[in-house]
Design an enzyme around this catalytic site. Sequence first.
Site, short mmCIF file in Angstrom:
data_model
loop_
_atom_site.label_atom_id
_atom_site.label_comp_id
_atom_site.label_asym_id
_atom_site.label_seq_id
_atom_site.Cartn_x
_atom_site.Cartn_y
_atom_site.Cartn_z
N SER A 1 -68.63 -1.80 -17.24
CA SER A 1 -67.40 -1.40 -17.92
C SER A 1 -67.41 -1.74 -19.41
O SER A 1 -68.22 -1.22 -20.16
CB SER A 1 -66.21 -2.04 -17.21
OG SER A 1 -64.99 -1.52 -17.63
N ASP B 1 -63.84 2.98 -22.87
CA ASP B 1 -64.76 1.86 -22.71
C ASP B 1 -66.08 2.41 -22.18
O ASP B 1 -66.27 3.62 -22.05
CB ASP B 1 -64.17 0.79 -21.80
CG ASP B 1 -63.98 1.26 -20.37
OD1 ASP B 1 -63.96 2.49 -20.13
OD2 ASP B 1 -63.84 0.41 -19.47
N ASP C 1 -63.21 4.50 -17.72
CA ASP C 1 -61.97 4.40 -16.94
C ASP C 1 -60.86 3.72 -17.72
O ASP C 1 -59.74 3.59 -17.23
CB ASP C 1 -62.21 3.69 -15.60
CG ASP C 1 -62.70 2.25 -15.74
OD1 ASP C 1 -62.86 1.78 -16.89
OD2 ASP C 1 -62.93 1.61 -14.70
N ASP D 1 -67.58 2.73 -19.37
CA ASP D 1 -67.69 3.60 -18.19
C ASP D 1 -66.57 4.62 -18.08
O ASP D 1 -66.50 5.36 -17.11
CB ASP D 1 -67.80 2.77 -16.90
CG ASP D 1 -66.49 2.10 -16.52
OD1 ASP D 1 -65.69 1.78 -17.43
OD2 ASP D 1 -66.28 1.89 -15.31
#
Length: 447
Positions: free
Chosen positions: A103, A242, A246, A244
């Site tokens: 993340s 960010d 999400d 990834d």
Amino acid sequence: MSKRHYFGTDGIRGPVGEKPISADWILQLGWAFGTVLAKTNQRPSVLIGKDTRVSGYMLETAMEAGLASAGVDIHLVGPMPTPAIAYLTRTLRMDAGIVISASHNPYSDNGIKFFSGQGTKLPDELELEIEAELEKPMMSVDSRRLGKASRVRDAQGRYIEFCKATFPSSLDLRGIKMVVDCANGATYQVAPYIFRELGAEVIEIGAKPNGFNINDNCGSTFPKPLCDMVTLHQADVGIAFDGDGDRLVMVDEKGAVVDGDELLFIIAKWYADTQRLTGGVVGTVMSNLGLELAFKSMNIPFCRTKVGDRYILEMLKQKNWNLGGESSGHLICLDANTTGDGIISALRVLAFVKSMGTSLAEAKRGMVKFPQTLINVPIHASAAFNMELPTIQMAIKKGESQLKDRGRVLLRSSGTEPVVRVMVEGEDPKLVERVATELAQAVSSAV
């Protein structure tokens, strides 16, 4: 219920090369997960995506080998946002989905996130079952039953069209100049195309990953470069994801950051105006008090849960509501996707801006944020910090007495990083900062 040893609030995460994020352990994890899946399906299929970290190659290969040894077929999509994996797992009728990502963490960390066949986070019971298999010796299935691997060639196009379809057909983004920061992460191949195809003029930053620069002074956790670029190009809006994809943070036309609480407020207004809102809105213990008061003035029910999108999702399902989110920018629009989706959340905000003919700075009016200070106090990665220590409890009571009834104090151990998060909120910013500093010092002394 037994305690999970490896799974945190958002999968498994840690420094690369150290257990549990080492090639041998991920091999074992793949086998354990595949073994659990094979108990209910003789030939399971799993989708694997990743972000742009250099370690993703190693961990993807190890995970693939572990799954194949348990008799699972693997479908690879390469770098794709986490919410894309949730969507594709569901629509491609996979038994499960896996994302290799840490993340918003630096490139030196990595992690594993799992999705069910319905595109939702795994329940605690299934995570415990996986951990139980990890304690057993790894044994490969017979050669006739070994899994095979293939690549999904049209994954990006499928997700791009899905995201575009969530934007109202009566609207477009023509006339909007935006700066999009992909954090040198998983959104770089899809996000700019989505906004361009909807008509926006897009200036890209953080869209040249090299395996090491993910989240490096860019993206939702480092919004200053985006603020500067919005001001430099006189853009209407800035969007930052960010690593990834999400999580979402935006920047208004004045160069000011619009955080997750403010974005949740804007989306809730649009949902309420368009009769999309079912029930109320779910926040977390970290949600700004100003958000709660704004919803109260709008007669929109609001409740808080623990930090972590899995807990927001649980509460949404429990109440049969469809909107929730965190201050950090994890926003769940349950009517669109089964998990937090930065791109779809941005499109929801832009739909309000376009439909109302307003600016992002105007859109967030109606919510007055209370001054809030957040300090992350490092602790040893293997240590469980004891919040009940007398010195800590005394420091909390002292802080609360200083704030009286016009503020909040919150201490919690992070589920994704080896830190204790100290949050203080109140009307007086100087008092808030002083109380937070004193609490952080008390925590640091007790570590």
